[in-house]
Design a protein around this motif. Structure first.
Motif, mmCIF file in Angstrom:
data_model
loop_
_atom_site.group_PDB
_atom_site.id
_atom_site.type_symbol
_atom_site.label_atom_id
_atom_site.label_comp_id
_atom_site.label_asym_id
_atom_site.label_seq_id
_atom_site.Cartn_x
_atom_site.Cartn_y
_atom_site.Cartn_z
ATOM 1 N N GLY A 158 27.461 87.999 98.191
ATOM 2 C CA GLY A 158 26.404 88.508 97.329
ATOM 3 C C GLY A 158 25.370 89.260 98.133
ATOM 4 O O GLY A 158 25.595 89.619 99.290
ATOM 5 N N THR A 159 24.224 89.512 97.497
ATOM 6 C CA THR A 159 23.167 90.294 98.122
ATOM 7 C C THR A 159 21.852 89.544 98.037
ATOM 8 O O THR A 159 21.538 88.947 97.002
ATOM 9 N N LEU A 160 21.103 89.585 99.119
ATOM 10 C CA LEU A 160 19.756 89.040 99.149
ATOM 11 C C LEU A 160 18.785 90.198 99.352
ATOM 12 O O LEU A 160 18.920 90.974 100.300
ATOM 13 N N LEU A 161 17.837 90.311 98.442
ATOM 14 C CA LEU A 161 16.836 91.371 98.501
ATOM 15 C C LEU A 161 15.456 90.730 98.461
ATOM 16 O O LEU A 161 15.125 90.032 97.501
ATOM 17 N N GLU A 162 14.671 90.932 99.509
ATOM 18 C CA GLU A 162 13.304 90.406 99.544
ATOM 19 C C GLU A 162 12.332 91.567 99.448
ATOM 20 O O GLU A 162 12.402 92.515 100.244
ATOM 21 N N VAL A 163 11.442 91.512 98.461
ATOM 22 C CA VAL A 163 10.520 92.626 98.206
ATOM 23 C C VAL A 163 9.096 92.101 98.075
ATOM 24 O O VAL A 163 8.864 90.913 97.802
ATOM 25 N N ARG A 164 8.155 93.022 98.256
ATOM 26 C CA ARG A 164 6.740 92.727 98.020
ATOM 27 C C ARG A 164 6.168 93.814 97.119
ATOM 28 O O ARG A 164 6.371 95.000 97.358
ATOM 29 N N PHE A 165 5.450 93.380 96.089
ATOM 30 C CA PHE A 165 4.805 94.304 95.170
ATOM 31 C C PHE A 165 3.380 94.567 95.650
ATOM 32 O O PHE A 165 2.655 93.635 96.016
ATOM 33 N N ALA A 166 2.989 95.834 95.606
ATOM 34 C CA ALA A 166 1.658 96.205 96.094
ATOM 35 C C ALA A 166 0.563 95.791 95.129
ATOM 36 O O ALA A 166 -0.523 95.349 95.551
ATOM 37 N N SER A 167 0.806 95.927 93.815
ATOM 38 C CA SER A 167 -0.269 95.687 92.843
ATOM 39 C C SER A 167 0.239 94.992 91.584
ATOM 40 O O SER A 167 -0.273 95.226 90.493
ATOM 41 N N ALA A 168 1.239 94.155 91.717
ATOM 42 C CA ALA A 168 1.782 93.446 90.549
ATOM 43 C C ALA A 168 2.248 92.059 90.966
ATOM 44 O O ALA A 168 2.561 91.818 92.136
ATOM 45 N N SER A 169 2.290 91.163 89.990
ATOM 46 C CA SER A 169 2.783 89.803 90.225
ATOM 47 C C SER A 169 3.700 89.399 89.073
ATOM 48 O O SER A 169 3.334 88.572 88.223
ATOM 49 N N GLU B 41 4.100 83.771 100.994
ATOM 50 C CA GLU B 41 3.551 85.035 101.482
ATOM 51 C C GLU B 41 3.427 86.078 100.380
ATOM 52 O O GLU B 41 3.074 87.229 100.642
ATOM 53 N N GLY B 42 3.742 85.676 99.134
ATOM 54 C CA GLY B 42 3.620 86.607 98.022
ATOM 55 C C GLY B 42 4.801 87.545 97.855
ATOM 56 O O GLY B 42 4.696 88.560 97.162
ATOM 57 N N THR B 43 5.935 87.228 98.474
ATOM 58 C CA THR B 43 7.129 88.061 98.333
ATOM 59 C C THR B 43 8.094 87.415 97.345
ATOM 60 O O THR B 43 7.943 86.258 96.964
ATOM 61 N N TYR B 44 9.096 88.195 96.956
ATOM 62 C CA TYR B 44 10.117 87.729 96.020
ATOM 63 C C TYR B 44 11.484 87.835 96.690
ATOM 64 O O TYR B 44 11.837 88.915 97.179
ATOM 65 N N VAL B 45 12.202 86.720 96.738
ATOM 66 C CA VAL B 45 13.550 86.706 97.293
ATOM 67 C C VAL B 45 14.521 86.696 96.112
ATOM 68 O O VAL B 45 14.551 85.740 95.338
ATOM 69 N N ILE B 46 15.307 87.767 95.987
ATOM 70 C CA ILE B 46 16.205 87.938 94.840
ATOM 71 C C ILE B 46 17.642 87.882 95.329
ATOM 72 O O ILE B 46 18.052 88.692 96.165
ATOM 73 N N ARG B 47 18.404 86.912 94.826
ATOM 74 C CA ARG B 47 19.821 86.781 95.168
ATOM 75 C C ARG B 47 20.656 87.170 93.961
ATOM 76 O O ARG B 47 20.340 86.791 92.829
ATOM 77 N N SER B 48 21.729 87.895 94.224
ATOM 78 C CA SER B 48 22.562 88.373 93.114
ATOM 79 C C SER B 48 23.967 88.626 93.617
ATOM 80 O O SER B 48 24.285 88.389 94.789
ATOM 81 N N SER B 49 24.829 89.127 92.724
ATOM 82 C CA SER B 49 26.146 89.581 93.144
ATOM 83 C C SER B 49 25.988 90.767 94.092
ATOM 84 O O SER B 49 24.896 91.328 94.241
ATOM 85 N N VAL B 50 27.072 91.159 94.733
ATOM 86 C CA VAL B 50 27.002 92.189 95.775
ATOM 87 C C VAL B 50 26.486 93.504 95.201
ATOM 88 O O VAL B 50 26.962 93.989 94.176
ATOM 89 N N LEU B 51 25.471 94.084 95.876
ATOM 90 C CA LEU B 51 24.911 95.370 95.486
ATOM 91 C C LEU B 51 25.270 96.428 96.520
ATOM 92 O O LEU B 51 25.077 96.212 97.721
ATOM 93 N N GLU B 52 25.783 97.534 96.066
ATOM 94 C CA GLU B 52 25.975 98.677 96.958
ATOM 95 C C GLU B 52 24.621 99.341 97.221
ATOM 96 O O GLU B 52 23.642 99.088 96.510
#
Length: 311
Positions: A44-55, A80-91
């Protein structure tokens, strides 16, 4: 002298009370196909992101993933205010669409902090190698201890008791992980595997120390009953085992768990509890199990209940 061996069944009961609920939880999760396996094992895929002005709420992100036809997504927030998103494999192309959709949906700039993808083939390979590593370690420990204790009667039992105590420590770690997955969203990943193998190594090391003292005392106190001999050996190594673990490992891991950040918190807590269990099982599980085996106590476990039933 502290009578540790005399209270062995209380220690066995304590371990069962701690381990069984977690293993039952893990079994129920497995039967429902909900084992907390990370992408290292499932692919699968792990994507960690941070939003500048949203929660945004995790449910909103999951709904966005569903709209993009990306299934099995799970979202975890960090301190730390980030979001760790796990899902099926993303190209890479799909990942770009996901990031653009997150920006548009929540009207905020999005910074990608981490992007990891593991194919299902690699996931199966990691699982197979993990199981092989544990099996090989158990075999080598048994062979080594049988050879090292060849001068002692029933040398094979020392190796097998060390393995039984190691299984105790692994079961405790699995139980902790199962409960952690329910309460804090923990997952079984490559760091978990690293922690588990480290716990196995430390566990065996402590058993060798205790059993080696039993071997030495067997030649010195030949007339002592075996139970007394083992208890005396445990007391001799008690201070060394506790001080070594607390001073060199446990305090450091506690600091890491408290101040090391969310990424290493699960790893640190598993190591903290697992290494403590390794010391505990060396003193209160491995040697007492050896005494139970040497005395053949299992032959009398159910005699009283049988007599009562007959009466």
């Amino acid at each position: 002298m502290i009578n540790i061996i005399g209270k062995r069944y209380y220690f066995f009961l304590l371990s069962l009370i701690i381990i069984i609920p977690g293993l039952i939880t893990l079994g129920v999760m497995a039967s429902q196909g909900k084992l907390p396996l990370a992408i290292d094992f499932t692919g699968g895929t792990l994507l960690e992101v941070r939003f500048a002005s949203a929660s945004p709420q995790p449910a909103e992100i999951i709904a966005l993933y569903d709209d993009l036809e990306v299934k099995d997504s799970k979202v975890q927030t960090t301190s730390e205010g980030t979001y760790v998103i796990r899902s099926s494999v993303l190209e890479d192309e799909v990942r770009a669409k996901v990031v653009d959709a997150l920006k548009a949906a929540f009207n905020s700039d999005v910074t990608v902090l981490r992007f990891e993808s593991v194919g299902p083939t690699i996931g199966r390979e990691v699982t197979t190698r993990a199981m092989l590593a544990v099996g090989v370690a158990a075999l080598i420990v048994t062979i080594y201890m049988t050879f090292a204790f060849r001068g002692v009667q029933h040398a094979l039992r020392y190796g097998l008791c060390a393995i039984l105590a190691m299984v105790h420590d692994v079961s405790l770690v699995l139980s902790l992980t199962a409960l952690g997955s329910l309460l804090w969203g923990w997952q079984i990943d490559s760091l978990f595997l690293t922690a588990l193998l480290t716990v196995i190594g430390f566990s065996v090391q402590d058993k060798v120390v205790v059993f080696d003292r039993i071997r030495e005392n067997s030649g010195i106190f030949r007339r002592l009953p075996f139970e007394t001999l083992v208890n005396h050996s445990i007391v001799q190594t008690l201070q060394r085992s506790i001080n070594t673990q607390l001073m060199t490992v446990e305090f450091m891991l506690l600091s890491l768990a408290l101040f090391g950040g969310v990424t290493l918190r699960e790893f640190s807590i598993i190591l903290l509890v697992g290494l403590f269990s390794g010391t505990y099982s060396s003193i209160f599980i491995a040697a007492p199990v050896l005494v139970v085996w040497e005395n053949g106590e299992w032959r009398n476990w159910f005699k009283r209940s049988n007599k009562a039933a007959a009466a």
